[in-house]
Design a protein around this motif. Sequence first.
Motif, PDB file in Angstrom:
ATOM      1  N   VAL A 181      -5.813   5.538  -1.076  1.00  0.00           N
ATOM      2  CA  VAL A 181      -5.085   4.253  -1.086  1.00  0.00           C
ATOM      3  C   VAL A 181      -4.395   3.146  -2.385  1.00  0.00           C
ATOM      4  N   GLU A 218       0.742  -1.217   0.061  1.00  0.00           N
ATOM      5  CA  GLU A 218      -0.391   0.239   0.100  1.00  0.00           C
ATOM      6  C   GLU A 218       0.627   1.553  -0.061  1.00  0.00           C
ATOM      7  N   ARG A 232       0.046   5.875  -0.330  1.00  0.00           N
ATOM      8  CA  ARG A 232      -1.082   6.638  -0.123  1.00  0.00           C
ATOM      9  C   ARG A 232      -0.658   7.686  -1.131  1.00  0.00           C
ATOM     10  N   ASP A 269      -1.411   0.866  -4.241  1.00  0.00           N
ATOM     11  CA  ASP A 269      -0.890  -0.322  -4.574  1.00  0.00           C
ATOM     12  C   ASP A 269      -0.100   0.025  -5.692  1.00  0.00           C
ATOM     13  N   THR A 270       1.421  -0.719  -4.989  1.00  0.00           N
ATOM     14  CA  THR A 270       2.878  -0.360  -5.551  1.00  0.00           C
ATOM     15  C   THR A 270       2.886  -0.755  -6.834  1.00  0.00           C
ATOM     16  N   ALA A 275       7.202   2.188   0.570  1.00  0.00           N
ATOM     17  CA  ALA A 275       6.293   1.995  -0.572  1.00  0.00           C
ATOM     18  C   ALA A 275       6.911   2.363  -1.892  1.00  0.00           C
TER      19      ALA A 275
END
Length: 167
Positions: free
Chosen positions: A48, A2, A4, A50-51, A80
């Motif tokens: 949020v 995750e 942000r 997702d890498t 992240a």
Amino acid sequence: MEIRLSGVVNDSIVDGPGIRLTVFTQGCPHCCPGCHNLETHDYQGGYVGDTDLILSALTENPLLDGVTLSGGEPLDQPLACNHISQGAKKLGLNVWAYTGYLWEDILEKGNPQILALLEQIDVLVDGPYQVNQRSLELLFCGSKNQRIIDVKKSLKTKTIVLWKKEQ
């Protein structure tokens, strides 16, 4: 993993050399007067992400020269951002990052997660935006106090080495 985010921009030509995927992280402690990314300051704002989705976007665009971590403050999400940077490097892309922190302060604090991220970054634009030093003539930064640092050379020589275009 995750992360942000405030947003992700594909095909940017203003956040480093060439065509870039720019990742705008959410949350910034600097809150520089005159900042052009005010919406990125609130740590609870944005969304949020997702890498792995960001890494997928990197693989889908064969025209990209690199990825840029911007903000907000990307160094406040080092794990992240490191995941994204490592994936970009595996694809042969260069990594730029923008931070309101100063190079000297980053090294002095010695946060191991941030230092690991620095190992993946090719160029770091450091320093807070200062509206009284604003210049539209600068390449890849907004105010004259900001430095464009060649991270690899600076870490190797233990002194600040400025990035030069067309290296």
